[in-house]
Design an enzyme around this catalytic site. Sequence first.
Site, mmCIF file in Angstrom:
data_model
loop_
_atom_site.group_PDB
_atom_site.id
_atom_site.type_symbol
_atom_site.label_atom_id
_atom_site.label_comp_id
_atom_site.label_asym_id
_atom_site.label_seq_id
_atom_site.Cartn_x
_atom_site.Cartn_y
_atom_site.Cartn_z
ATOM 1 N N HIS A 150 25.202 37.723 24.705
ATOM 2 C CA HIS A 150 23.681 38.078 24.360
ATOM 3 C C HIS A 150 23.431 37.718 23.546
ATOM 4 O O HIS A 150 24.163 38.099 22.315
ATOM 5 C CB HIS A 150 23.510 38.919 25.231
ATOM 6 C CG HIS A 150 23.444 38.822 26.655
ATOM 7 N ND1 HIS A 150 22.039 39.012 27.142
ATOM 8 C CD2 HIS A 150 24.176 39.423 27.896
ATOM 9 C CE1 HIS A 150 22.300 38.735 28.921
ATOM 10 N NE2 HIS A 150 23.751 39.182 28.737
ATOM 11 N N GLU A 169 26.990 41.197 22.236
ATOM 12 C CA GLU A 169 25.803 41.177 22.028
ATOM 13 C C GLU A 169 25.022 41.044 20.371
ATOM 14 O O GLU A 169 25.625 42.317 19.561
ATOM 15 C CB GLU A 169 24.983 42.343 21.907
ATOM 16 C CG GLU A 169 23.350 42.352 22.039
ATOM 17 C CD GLU A 169 22.781 41.918 23.361
ATOM 18 O OE1 GLU A 169 21.671 41.338 22.894
ATOM 19 O OE2 GLU A 169 22.936 42.479 24.406
ATOM 20 N N HIS A 176 20.090 35.202 29.239
ATOM 21 C CA HIS A 176 18.902 34.999 28.384
ATOM 22 C C HIS A 176 18.548 34.322 28.579
ATOM 23 O O HIS A 176 19.312 33.027 27.429
ATOM 24 C CB HIS A 176 18.545 35.821 28.430
ATOM 25 C CG HIS A 176 18.337 37.452 29.195
ATOM 26 N ND1 HIS A 176 19.051 38.677 28.591
ATOM 27 C CD2 HIS A 176 18.352 37.451 29.910
ATOM 28 C CE1 HIS A 176 18.912 39.912 28.925
ATOM 29 N NE2 HIS A 176 17.965 39.281 30.094
ATOM 30 N N GLU A 208 18.166 32.977 24.383
ATOM 31 C CA GLU A 208 19.489 33.304 23.394
ATOM 32 C C GLU A 208 20.388 32.300 23.318
ATOM 33 O O GLU A 208 21.577 32.410 23.980
ATOM 34 C CB GLU A 208 19.884 34.907 23.769
ATOM 35 C CG GLU A 208 18.954 35.924 24.266
ATOM 36 C CD GLU A 208 19.019 36.764 25.243
ATOM 37 O OE1 GLU A 208 20.251 37.534 25.083
ATOM 38 O OE2 GLU A 208 18.159 37.895 25.132
#
Length: 289
Positions: A116, A153, A19, A22
Amino acid sequence: MALVFLPALARMAVCGGTHGNELSGVYVVQEMERQWKEKGECAWPIPVTTVLSNPRAVKECRRYIEKDMNRCFNRATLSSPITDSSPYEVRRAHELNNLLGPKGSTDAIDLICDLHNTTANMGLTLIHYTTSDWVTLHICKYLQMTCVSVAIEVGPQPHGVVRADIYTIMKEAVDLTIDWIHKFSSGMVFEGGDVEAFRFIKSVDYPRDPETRTLTAAIHPQLQDRDFCLLKRGDPLFLSFSGETVKYEEEEPLHPFFINEAAYYEKEIAFHLGKKMMLTIPSVQVQKD
């Protein structure tokens, strides 16, 4: 549980920017590439491939260009032919599959760390999709013992922003993962035990107007930033824009996570609900020739 012998992990990939907004993963990958240029094969004790997964989205600081790349690595997408109308992320997923895979083949990279960020207050969270992948669960256990929490994450961090504290935690988690793989492949025995995990149960959407589908409430202040807390019947979930509280009505207490994740508004998800569980894993050692 008996000692389990597993194949050596010869190759690892670290992917950032799946992404594009990010940024911790983007800068971790860039820093690792700088280390490689400076130290070469001495940069890490095992072979590591670094990948900027979605370079166009990174350049534009957007989550994605045409399609969420995180949803492009299923077998159906990867086995479908590329056409002139294929979204950019699908094309890029095919490129990455050729670089790091093919997925499920004996030529595939042994371990991929996909980095992420989340806007939710989840700390460091390792996401895995099976309860019997001993390597992933042992890495999780190793990080739980060594770090403040667990990784891959990492949040909270606003999209399009890089925070030094979040970046540092992510980089440390990647370094510790490399360290675990090196020790494991060198023959070290890793003792088994219990690993705390949360099993996904379902997603919950925001209250919405049935006709316009616009939001009628936001996350309640008493729930905001309390990822992985235990929700009990009657606890506040949402505060409507007219001032009314929407409460948790499930009979079973569950744990919310990805609370108010910015990227999930388009997916109509206010948070996920999960059930806390303890996984017992065996001791592991690299399989000898």
